[in-house]
Scaffold this active site. Structure first.
Site, mmCIF file in Angstrom:
data_model
loop_
_atom_site.group_PDB
_atom_site.id
_atom_site.type_symbol
_atom_site.label_atom_id
_atom_site.label_comp_id
_atom_site.label_asym_id
_atom_site.label_seq_id
_atom_site.Cartn_x
_atom_site.Cartn_y
_atom_site.Cartn_z
ATOM 1 N N GLN A 119 0.849 -1.195 0.000
ATOM 2 C CA GLN A 119 0.000 0.000 0.000
ATOM 3 C C GLN A 119 0.886 1.246 0.000
ATOM 4 O O GLN A 119 1.655 1.468 0.942
ATOM 5 C CB GLN A 119 -0.927 0.033 1.211
ATOM 6 N N TYR A 178 -5.844 11.116 3.868
ATOM 7 C CA TYR A 178 -4.456 11.408 3.491
ATOM 8 C C TYR A 178 -4.412 12.159 2.143
ATOM 9 O O TYR A 178 -5.455 12.512 1.589
ATOM 10 C CB TYR A 178 -3.629 10.113 3.520
HETATM 11 C C1 FNR Z 1 -5.809 0.810 10.162
HETATM 12 N N1 FNR Z 1 -6.342 1.136 8.914
HETATM 13 C C2 FNR Z 1 -5.505 1.471 7.874
HETATM 14 N N2 FNR Z 1 -6.011 1.708 6.628
HETATM 15 C C3 FNR Z 1 -5.178 1.918 5.573
HETATM 16 O O1 FNR Z 1 -5.667 2.086 4.446
HETATM 17 N N3 FNR Z 1 -3.829 1.916 5.757
HETATM 18 C C4 FNR Z 1 -3.244 1.729 6.969
HETATM 19 O O2 FNR Z 1 -2.011 1.706 7.092
HETATM 20 C C5 FNR Z 1 -4.112 1.534 8.081
HETATM 21 N N4 FNR Z 1 -3.611 1.362 9.347
HETATM 22 C C6 FNR Z 1 -4.413 0.919 10.364
HETATM 23 C C7 FNR Z 1 -3.855 0.517 11.573
HETATM 24 C C8 FNR Z 1 -4.642 -0.009 12.564
HETATM 25 C C9 FNR Z 1 -4.003 -0.500 13.838
HETATM 26 C C10 FNR Z 1 -6.052 -0.108 12.383
HETATM 27 C C11 FNR Z 1 -6.943 -0.687 13.452
HETATM 28 C C12 FNR Z 1 -6.614 0.314 11.201
HETATM 29 C C13 FNR Z 1 -7.752 0.844 8.624
HETATM 30 C C14 FNR Z 1 -7.941 -0.645 8.331
HETATM 31 O O3 FNR Z 1 -7.303 -1.028 7.144
HETATM 32 C C15 FNR Z 1 -9.427 -1.041 8.219
HETATM 33 O O4 FNR Z 1 -10.031 -0.342 7.182
HETATM 34 C C16 FNR Z 1 -10.149 -0.757 9.521
HETATM 35 O O5 FNR Z 1 -9.464 -1.301 10.619
HETATM 36 C C17 FNR Z 1 -11.553 -1.351 9.501
HETATM 37 O O6 FNR Z 1 -11.500 -2.743 9.337
HETATM 38 P P1 FNR Z 1 -11.726 -3.736 10.595
HETATM 39 O O7 FNR Z 1 -10.628 -3.520 11.555
HETATM 40 O O8 FNR Z 1 -13.073 -3.380 11.187
HETATM 41 O O9 FNR Z 1 -11.716 -5.094 9.947
#
Ligand code: FNR
Length: 370
Positions: free
Chosen positions: A104, A186
């Protein structure tokens, strides 16, 4: 597949372009802040390989495209030779287990401060409107953001080029493809959303103009590595980092249609329910117009568990489902879904600590937990 896999459509195979997936449980991109000096560390080899499975898709944590792309401590980059070399053994470890791995690529824009910027400069954005200070995820510290510097029109192609070079570097590191981070407030989303973008040049104003930056990045990367290796993450409904839009449905639809025209591999959309704290809708259908408009693979994310991920696939609302917090805490999540086994609980207080083990590689596997 065991016979139990028939219990959930998440465990059925799927052909994503040229990539054969044996199941539909994707590791969502998750920032973990354990890359000291912006260089991925050897402990990430274990972390990602723990979550790799034969024919399973993993997406890396958000990874900076340049030295102006950073806004958090210890996040990895992919703009230097050293960073590319450091990613290689991590990618190799995922491939050794038969996994697919997308990087990513990310620029934080104004979600930064001078402390993260080369020579203490102001962070860059589409605007000079600053963010208000925010309480960090640990609930204690306050993140301070410096007022950003509005990019001049003639500087924008340079940032597009940084994304292109990052995609090229990702190929050099051995990744199967890249996911362009166009979500969560972002830089790319700062351009897309009308509550942030106050430009008067061809990158501001109309929906088409606000999406121009995103689509120029897509076009450049497609030319560089091929459309069949490119994904795009989008969160039109979210208001993370003060990135609201007055018409998220129109934005999502326009982007889905435009990404289709570029023929990219996948569109990865975050559910609007993520912004509704404490409320959990069943298989929200707000992504459906985007899903229908996008001709490639559609990945949904945001608040899913086994049951509603299964429904989303069964109803055709998504081809794949990305899991964040559940996958973070359950390295063998696809296996647990297959067996309908109990899940480890995640610990929010260790999401972003810089420890190379705690809250990172020490979540137990099923056999260890039982
Ligand atoms: C994230 N999320 C996130 N999204 C993204 O596009 N890039 C990233 O680096 C991150 N980093 C990140 C770190 C942590 C610790 C969390 C909890 C979340 C968002 C993540 O990809 C996701 O969209 C959300 O957590 C919602 O999905 P879940 O956790 O409900 O399955």
């Amino acid at each position: 597949m065991s016979s139990q896999s028939a219990n959930t459509s998440l465990l059925t195979p799927y052909q994503m372009g040229k990539f054969h997936l044996s199941h539909r449980v994707v590791l969502a991109p998750l920032t973990r802040q354990r890359s000291y000096g912006n260089v991925p560390q050897p402990h990430a080899i274990l972390y990602y390989s723990q979550r790799a499975s034969n024919g399973g898709l993993l997406i890396t944590e958000a990874t900076g495209v340049s030295d102006t792309a950073q806004g958090y401590p210890y996040t990895p980059g992919i703009w230097t030779k050293e960073q590319v070399e450091a990613w290689k053994p991590i990618v190799d470890a995922v491939h050794a287990k038969g996994g697919l791995f997308f990087c990513q690529i990310w620029h934080v824009g104004r979600v930064s401060n001078e402390g993260f910027q080369p020579d203490g400069q102001a962070p860059i954005s589409c605007t000079d409107k600053p963010l208000t200070p925010q309480i960090r995820a640990n609930g204690i510290d306050t993140a301070q953001f410096s007022p950003p510097r509005r990019l001049r029109t003639d500087e924008i192609p340079l940032v597009v080029n940084d994304f292109r070079l990052a995609a090229r570097n990702a190929m050099e590191a051995g990744f199967d493809g890249v996911e362009i981070h166009g979500a969560n407030g972002y830089l790319i989303e700062q351009f897309m959303k009308d509550k942030v973008n106050d430009r008067t040049d061809e990158y501001g104003g109309s929906l088409e103009n606000r999406c121009r930056f995103a689509l120029e990045i897509v076009e450049a990367i497609v030319k560089e590595i091929g459309a069949d290796r490119v994904g795009f993450r989008i969160s039109p409904f979210a208001n993370y980092m003060e990135s609201e839009d007055s018409n998220p449905k129109a934005l999502g639809l326009y982007m889905a249609e435009s990404l289709s025209k570029h023929g990219i591999l996948y569109c990865h959309a975050i559910e609007p329910r993520m912004i509704k704290v404490g409320e959990k809708k069943e298989c929200s259908d707000s992504l459906l117009p985007m899903r229908k408009a996008f001709t490639g693979t559609f990945i949904a994310a945001g608040g899913y568990d086994r049951e509603d991920g299964d429904k989303a696939v069964m109803k055709g609302h998504a081809d794949l489902v990305a899991f964040g917090r559940l996958f973070l805490a359950n390295p063998d999540l696809p296996k647990r879904f297959e067996l309908n086994a109990p899940l480890n609980k995640y610990h929010r207080d260790t999401f972003y600590i810089s420890d190379p083990v705690v809250g990172y590689t020490d979540y137990p596997f099923l056999e260890e937990a039982m």
